[in-house]
Design a protein around this motif. Sequence first.
Motif, PDB file in Angstrom:
ATOM      1  N   PRO A 146       5.559 -23.391  -4.703  1.00  0.00           N
ATOM      2  CA  PRO A 146       6.800 -22.811  -4.171  1.00  0.00           C
ATOM      3  C   PRO A 146       7.387 -21.780  -5.138  1.00  0.00           C
ATOM      4  CG  PRO A 146       6.789 -25.190  -3.866  1.00  0.00           C
ATOM      5  CD  PRO A 146       5.608 -24.865  -4.749  1.00  0.00           C
ATOM      6  N   TYR A 147       7.897 -20.722  -4.580  1.00  0.00           N
ATOM      7  CA  TYR A 147       8.445 -19.618  -5.379  1.00  0.00           C
ATOM      8  C   TYR A 147       9.526 -20.113  -6.339  1.00  0.00           C
ATOM      9  CZ  TYR A 147      10.869 -15.188  -6.329  1.00  0.00           C
ATOM     10  OH  TYR A 147      11.475 -14.114  -6.939  1.00  0.00           O
ATOM     11  N   LYS A 148      10.324 -21.088  -5.901  1.00  0.00           N
ATOM     12  CA  LYS A 148      11.451 -21.544  -6.730  1.00  0.00           C
ATOM     13  C   LYS A 148      10.990 -22.204  -8.025  1.00  0.00           C
ATOM     14  CE  LYS A 148      11.881 -25.861  -4.098  1.00  0.00           C
ATOM     15  NZ  LYS A 148      12.780 -26.601  -3.165  1.00  0.00           N
ATOM     16  N   HIS A 149       9.722 -22.603  -8.095  1.00  0.00           N
ATOM     17  CA  HIS A 149       9.222 -23.253  -9.303  1.00  0.00           C
ATOM     18  C   HIS A 149       8.607 -22.265 -10.294  1.00  0.00           C
ATOM     19  CE1 HIS A 149      10.209 -27.029  -7.614  1.00  0.00           C
ATOM     20  NE2 HIS A 149       9.184 -27.130  -6.780  1.00  0.00           N
ATOM     21  N   LEU A 150       8.572 -20.989  -9.943  1.00  0.00           N
ATOM     22  CA  LEU A 150       8.046 -19.989 -10.865  1.00  0.00           C
ATOM     23  C   LEU A 150       9.072 -19.662 -11.938  1.00  0.00           C
ATOM     24  CD1 LEU A 150       6.406 -17.374  -8.425  1.00  0.00           C
ATOM     25  CD2 LEU A 150       5.350 -19.384  -9.478  1.00  0.00           C
ATOM     26  N   SER A 151       8.586 -19.288 -13.112  1.00  0.00           N
ATOM     27  CA  SER A 151       9.487 -18.810 -14.163  1.00  0.00           C
ATOM     28  C   SER A 151       9.984 -17.412 -13.798  1.00  0.00           C
ATOM     29  CB  SER A 151       8.760 -18.763 -15.504  1.00  0.00           C
ATOM     30  OG  SER A 151       7.760 -17.741 -15.477  1.00  0.00           O
ATOM     31  N   SER A 152      11.021 -16.952 -14.507  1.00  0.00           N
ATOM     32  CA  SER A 152      11.540 -15.608 -14.236  1.00  0.00           C
ATOM     33  C   SER A 152      10.470 -14.552 -14.481  1.00  0.00           C
ATOM     34  CB  SER A 152      12.777 -15.324 -15.091  1.00  0.00           C
ATOM     35  OG  SER A 152      12.467 -15.424 -16.470  1.00  0.00           O
ATOM     36  N   GLY A 153       9.645 -14.761 -15.508  1.00  0.00           N
ATOM     37  CA  GLY A 153       8.571 -13.818 -15.788  1.00  0.00           C
ATOM     38  C   GLY A 153       7.549 -13.767 -14.673  1.00  0.00           C
ATOM     39  N   MET A 154       7.203 -14.925 -14.112  1.00  0.00           N
ATOM     40  CA  MET A 154       6.270 -14.975 -12.986  1.00  0.00           C
ATOM     41  C   MET A 154       6.834 -14.246 -11.772  1.00  0.00           C
ATOM     42  SD  MET A 154       4.939 -18.919 -13.133  1.00  0.00           S
ATOM     43  CE  MET A 154       3.795 -19.501 -14.386  1.00  0.00           C
ATOM     44  N   LYS A 155       8.127 -14.417 -11.541  1.00  0.00           N
ATOM     45  CA  LYS A 155       8.770 -13.756 -10.401  1.00  0.00           C
ATOM     46  C   LYS A 155       8.724 -12.241 -10.555  1.00  0.00           C
ATOM     47  CE  LYS A 155      11.847 -17.626  -9.329  1.00  0.00           C
ATOM     48  NZ  LYS A 155      13.254 -18.116  -9.302  1.00  0.00           N
ATOM     49  N   VAL A 156       8.947 -11.758 -11.774  1.00  0.00           N
ATOM     50  CA  VAL A 156       8.851 -10.321 -12.031  1.00  0.00           C
ATOM     51  C   VAL A 156       7.438  -9.832 -11.764  1.00  0.00           C
ATOM     52  CG1 VAL A 156       8.924  -8.554 -13.832  1.00  0.00           C
ATOM     53  CG2 VAL A 156      10.756 -10.238 -13.673  1.00  0.00           C
ATOM     54  N   ARG A 157       6.460 -10.576 -12.250  1.00  0.00           N
ATOM     55  CA  ARG A 157       5.068 -10.180 -12.072  1.00  0.00           C
ATOM     56  C   ARG A 157       4.713 -10.098 -10.586  1.00  0.00           C
ATOM     57  NH1 ARG A 157       3.665 -14.137 -16.268  1.00  0.00           N
ATOM     58  NH2 ARG A 157       2.244 -15.216 -14.836  1.00  0.00           N
ATOM     59  N   LEU A 158       5.151 -11.095  -9.816  1.00  0.00           N
ATOM     60  CA  LEU A 158       4.849 -11.110  -8.387  1.00  0.00           C
ATOM     61  C   LEU A 158       5.531  -9.950  -7.667  1.00  0.00           C
ATOM     62  CD1 LEU A 158       3.486 -12.603  -6.050  1.00  0.00           C
ATOM     63  CD2 LEU A 158       5.588 -13.945  -5.786  1.00  0.00           C
ATOM     64  N   ALA A 159       6.805  -9.714  -7.984  1.00  0.00           N
ATOM     65  CA  ALA A 159       7.544  -8.632  -7.323  1.00  0.00           C
ATOM     66  C   ALA A 159       6.904  -7.283  -7.602  1.00  0.00           C
ATOM     67  CB  ALA A 159       9.002  -8.641  -7.786  1.00  0.00           C
ATOM     68  N   PHE A 160       6.604  -7.016  -8.860  1.00  0.00           N
ATOM     69  CA  PHE A 160       6.008  -5.724  -9.198  1.00  0.00           C
ATOM     70  C   PHE A 160       4.638  -5.573  -8.547  1.00  0.00           C
ATOM     71  CE2 PHE A 160       3.549  -2.683 -11.530  1.00  0.00           C
ATOM     72  CZ  PHE A 160       4.441  -1.646 -11.742  1.00  0.00           C
ATOM     73  N   SER A 161       3.855  -6.654  -8.541  1.00  0.00           N
ATOM     74  CA  SER A 161       2.514  -6.595  -7.981  1.00  0.00           C
ATOM     75  C   SER A 161       2.549  -6.252  -6.493  1.00  0.00           C
ATOM     76  CB  SER A 161       1.799  -7.925  -8.200  1.00  0.00           C
ATOM     77  OG  SER A 161       0.447  -7.836  -7.824  1.00  0.00           O
ATOM     78  N   VAL A 162       3.466  -6.871  -5.756  1.00  0.00           N
ATOM     79  CA  VAL A 162       3.577  -6.582  -4.318  1.00  0.00           C
ATOM     80  C   VAL A 162       4.032  -5.148  -4.094  1.00  0.00           C
ATOM     81  CG1 VAL A 162       4.824  -7.142  -2.200  1.00  0.00           C
ATOM     82  CG2 VAL A 162       3.987  -8.984  -3.657  1.00  0.00           C
ATOM     83  N   VAL A 163       5.116  -4.748  -4.763  1.00  0.00           N
ATOM     84  CA  VAL A 163       5.687  -3.424  -4.537  1.00  0.00           C
ATOM     85  C   VAL A 163       4.722  -2.318  -4.954  1.00  0.00           C
ATOM     86  CG1 VAL A 163       7.525  -1.848  -5.260  1.00  0.00           C
ATOM     87  CG2 VAL A 163       8.069  -4.201  -4.653  1.00  0.00           C
ATOM     88  N   SER A 164       3.993  -2.517  -6.045  1.00  0.00           N
ATOM     89  CA  SER A 164       3.092  -1.472  -6.528  1.00  0.00           C
ATOM     90  C   SER A 164       1.868  -1.300  -5.631  1.00  0.00           C
ATOM     91  CB  SER A 164       2.644  -1.765  -7.966  1.00  0.00           C
ATOM     92  OG  SER A 164       1.819  -2.912  -8.020  1.00  0.00           O
ATOM     93  N   GLN A 165       1.640  -2.236  -4.704  1.00  0.00           N
ATOM     94  CA  GLN A 165       0.540  -2.105  -3.758  1.00  0.00           C
ATOM     95  C   GLN A 165       0.956  -1.382  -2.475  1.00  0.00           C
ATOM     96  OE1 GLN A 165      -2.750  -2.901  -3.735  1.00  0.00           O
ATOM     97  NE2 GLN A 165      -2.724  -3.511  -5.873  1.00  0.00           N
TER      98      GLN A 165
END
Length: 247
Positions: A146-165
């Motif tokens: 679940p997204y809520k269990h990710l660290s803040s760093g993981m959330k940044v990584r996921l957001a950038f990865s999606v947007v940059s695609q």
Amino acid sequence: MADDIAISVRDLGVLFRRNRRGRRNIKDLFGGAARRARPNEFWALRHVSFDVTQGEAIGVVGRNGQGKSTLLKLVAGVLLPDEGEVVINGGVAPLIEITGGFVNDLTVRENVRLTAGLHGMPKAEIARRFDDIIGFAELEDFVDTPYKHLSSGMKVRLAFSVVSQLEEPILLVDEVLAVGDKAFREKCYRRIDELLAEGRTLFFVSHNEKDLRRFCTRGLYLDKGALKLDGSIGDVLDAYNADYAPR
């Protein structure tokens, strides 16, 4: 708007309130326009105009509270202006807030599908790019977490990865990358370099002078909600540093 213009901003203004407690009295209602203004209102931005040509990399400079992130949100369409207009030639890929568009109770897998879909990526394209998105974010072991269990760093990584695609021609980046670790931040910066080499337009808000000089050729200096200077990134940073250098 000319075909080579990516973003056109004309006489832009947005009005905010400092709190919700202000009230007007009878004299205010029957007074002039100045008296009819609501108490505690202020212009976060006003009379801001500029154009951004396709393929430009623009850095937005200013102290906290001077309208930088507000301007980015207006360009992204997250906020609507009270005055003026923003015209966008093509779509935007916004990396503004790490929590934007993500749902806490959904898994990483589900959030990638949801967020990319909300940005207009077709299902078949999401499926094709899914492994690249997860791999770039370095979340292979957390796909069903679940997204809520990710660290803040993981959330940044996921957001950038999606947007940059996303294939959108305009990339909007706020200071969210400052949350990530140094190694991943450099990975993101290399990706931004690749996008700029493809001819994408970058609208970049940061306090990091090194990053601004690395990516941007032009700068916008915002001060008290007004556009104080529009020029080369070097001139803009020099002006900003001169205004706020220790005395």
